[in-house]
Design a protein around this motif. Structure first.
Motif, PDB file in Angstrom:
ATOM      1  N   SER A 167      -7.750   4.118  26.022  1.00 21.22           N
ATOM      2  CA  SER A 167      -8.465   4.757  24.908  1.00 21.22           C
ATOM      3  C   SER A 167      -9.944   4.394  24.916  1.00 21.22           C
ATOM      4  CB  SER A 167      -7.833   4.374  23.566  1.00 21.22           C
ATOM      5  OG  SER A 167      -7.923   2.989  23.340  1.00 21.22           O
ATOM      6  N   CYS A 177     -13.130   6.890  25.017  1.00 23.37           N
ATOM      7  CA  CYS A 177     -14.190   6.805  24.007  1.00 23.37           C
ATOM      8  C   CYS A 177     -15.575   6.901  24.630  1.00 23.37           C
ATOM      9  CB  CYS A 177     -14.078   5.503  23.219  1.00 23.37           C
ATOM     10  SG  CYS A 177     -12.946   5.571  21.808  1.00 23.37           S
ATOM     11  N   SER A 235     -23.690   9.343  18.882  1.00 24.51           N
ATOM     12  CA  SER A 235     -24.061   8.397  17.822  1.00 24.51           C
ATOM     13  C   SER A 235     -25.365   7.703  18.184  1.00 24.51           C
ATOM     14  CB  SER A 235     -22.945   7.354  17.631  1.00 24.51           C
ATOM     15  OG  SER A 235     -23.373   6.312  16.781  1.00 24.51           O
ATOM     16  N   ARG A 246     -22.310   2.376  18.521  1.00 26.67           N
ATOM     17  CA  ARG A 246     -20.929   2.001  18.223  1.00 26.67           C
ATOM     18  C   ARG A 246     -20.089   3.247  18.038  1.00 26.67           C
ATOM     19  NH1 ARG A 246     -21.504  -2.897  13.757  1.00 26.67           N
ATOM     20  NH2 ARG A 246     -22.750  -4.313  15.081  1.00 26.67           N
ATOM     21  N   TYR A 247     -18.805   3.124  18.344  1.00 25.98           N
ATOM     22  CA  TYR A 247     -17.901   4.251  18.162  1.00 25.98           C
ATOM     23  C   TYR A 247     -17.483   4.341  16.697  1.00 25.98           C
ATOM     24  CZ  TYR A 247     -17.529   3.990  23.242  1.00 25.98           C
ATOM     25  OH  TYR A 247     -17.818   3.951  24.582  1.00 25.98           O
ATOM     26  N   SER A 248     -17.609   5.522  16.162  1.00 28.09           N
ATOM     27  CA  SER A 248     -17.218   5.749  14.776  1.00 28.09           C
ATOM     28  C   SER A 248     -15.725   6.069  14.701  1.00 28.09           C
ATOM     29  CB  SER A 248     -18.017   6.922  14.202  1.00 28.09           C
ATOM     30  OG  SER A 248     -17.652   8.135  14.873  1.00 28.09           O
ATOM     31  N   ARG A 249     -15.239   6.180  13.483  1.00 28.10           N
ATOM     32  CA  ARG A 249     -13.845   6.579  13.290  1.00 28.10           C
ATOM     33  C   ARG A 249     -13.600   7.978  13.872  1.00 28.10           C
ATOM     34  NH1 ARG A 249     -11.557   5.986   7.323  1.00 28.10           N
ATOM     35  NH2 ARG A 249     -12.095   3.831   7.873  1.00 28.10           N
ATOM     36  N   GLN A 250     -14.605   8.843  13.733  1.00 28.76           N
ATOM     37  CA  GLN A 250     -14.481  10.187  14.293  1.00 28.76           C
ATOM     38  C   GLN A 250     -14.442  10.151  15.823  1.00 28.76           C
ATOM     39  OE1 GLN A 250     -17.698  12.857  13.399  1.00 28.76           O
ATOM     40  NE2 GLN A 250     -16.655  14.645  14.257  1.00 28.76           N
ATOM     41  N   ASP A 251     -15.263   9.274  16.429  1.00 32.83           N
ATOM     42  CA  ASP A 251     -15.250   9.133  17.885  1.00 32.83           C
ATOM     43  C   ASP A 251     -13.860   8.738  18.371  1.00 32.83           C
ATOM     44  OD1 ASP A 251     -17.958   9.726  18.134  1.00 32.83           O
ATOM     45  OD2 ASP A 251     -18.557   7.618  17.970  1.00 32.83           O
ATOM     46  N   ARG A 252     -13.256   7.767  17.708  1.00 29.14           N
ATOM     47  CA  ARG A 252     -11.934   7.294  18.125  1.00 29.14           C
ATOM     48  C   ARG A 252     -10.875   8.369  17.892  1.00 29.14           C
ATOM     49  NH1 ARG A 252     -12.336   2.134  19.611  1.00 29.14           N
ATOM     50  NH2 ARG A 252     -14.121   0.942  18.833  1.00 29.14           N
ATOM     51  N   ALA A 253     -11.030   9.137  16.835  1.00 31.10           N
ATOM     52  CA  ALA A 253     -10.089  10.226  16.575  1.00 31.10           C
ATOM     53  C   ALA A 253     -10.214  11.310  17.647  1.00 31.10           C
ATOM     54  CB  ALA A 253     -10.352  10.821  15.185  1.00 31.10           C
TER      55      ALA A 253
END
Length: 255
Positions: free
Chosen positions: A98, A102, A109, A113-120
């Motif tokens: 994962s 990512c 961004s 940093r990876y946001s919650r949307q990025d991880r989704a």
């Protein structure tokens, strides 16, 4: 309601490019429509990789233009996903599947940093490539075919409209190849597919058109893929696929 016609996905006009005064591509004109699928073939040194780098905006044409949905490549990079032939990585480096996917969100961004949307979006891309069940596994522990699909998922995570692949089947087995082309068929319903390969037999089974690159670029329908065309392009006979396709003067056959 009137629908506005979408621009060409990729438009190349009167393009030429040289390395150290040595011409690599000359007077290239190419139009690729949204949701088209193009197989890029040609001899080593013919300019395939250079063409891809120009489309991605990694090189600048000496003359002519490249446009991605009407914009310069550097302005449209988030609309393109790229899968390289080889990925160098340290097998001891502790990175999960994962986390690799990512990476496809880099550029979305400003914080780094990876946001919650990025991880989704990464998880959605893994689901699209049927890899959601191995999201937490170390990247180094999975098979070659799975790694190739992870790299496709990384490209898909950017949520672009064009998928560009460089020799993606070079290091995977036959079963993984079949899964790979099933996946491409699904993705082609909403994405433009551009793939560099030496296994030109695949062109007749998946791609709508074939781009023959040898300093110049000539586009043919896949129905025109015959032994004569391949010999003209490569300067000799060529095995069209390493499994059950072979090249002959009458075209390709399936044993």
């Amino acid at each position: 309601m009137i629908q506005v016609q979408e621009k060409s996905a990729i438009s190349i006009c009167d393009l030429s490019f040289s390395y150290d005064m040595q011409a690599v591509l000359v007077d290239v004109n190419l139009e690729i429509a949204p949701r088209d699928s193009i197989c890029v073939v040609g001899p080593n040194g013919g300019g395939k990789t250079t063409l891809i780098k120009l489309i991605l905006g990694l090189l600048t044409p000496e003359t002519g233009t490249v446009r991605i949905f009407g914009r310069k490549p550097e302005e449209a990079r988030l609309r393109m996903g790229y899968v390289p032939q080889y990925v160098q990585y340290d097998p001891q480096f502790p990175i999960s599947v994962s986390e690799v996917v990512c990476m496809g969100r880099l550029g979305h961004s400003f914080t780094g940093r990876y946001s919650r949307q990025d991880r989704a979006q990464a998880l959605e891309a893994l689901a699209e490539t049927d890899l959601a069940d191995i999201a937490d596994r170390p990247f180094s522990s999975i098979s070659g075919g799975q790694r190739q699909r992870v790299l496709i998922a990384r490209a898909l995570a950017s949520r672009g409209d064009i998928l560009i692949l460089d020799e993606p089947t070079a290091n995977i087995d036959h079963e993984s190849e079949l899964q790979f082309f099933d996946l491409l068929t699904k993705l082609n319903r909403h994405m433009t597919i551009l793939m560099v390969t030496h296994e030109v037999g695949f062109a007749s089974t998946f791609f709508k058109r074939i781009a023959c690159v040898n300093k110049e670029v000539k586009i043919h329908p896949t129905s025109a893929l015959t032994g004569d065309l391949i010999r003209d392009l490569y300067g000799g006979d060529l095995q069209m696929i390493r499994h059950d396709h072979c090249c002959s003067g009458e075209g390709h056959s399936h044993e």
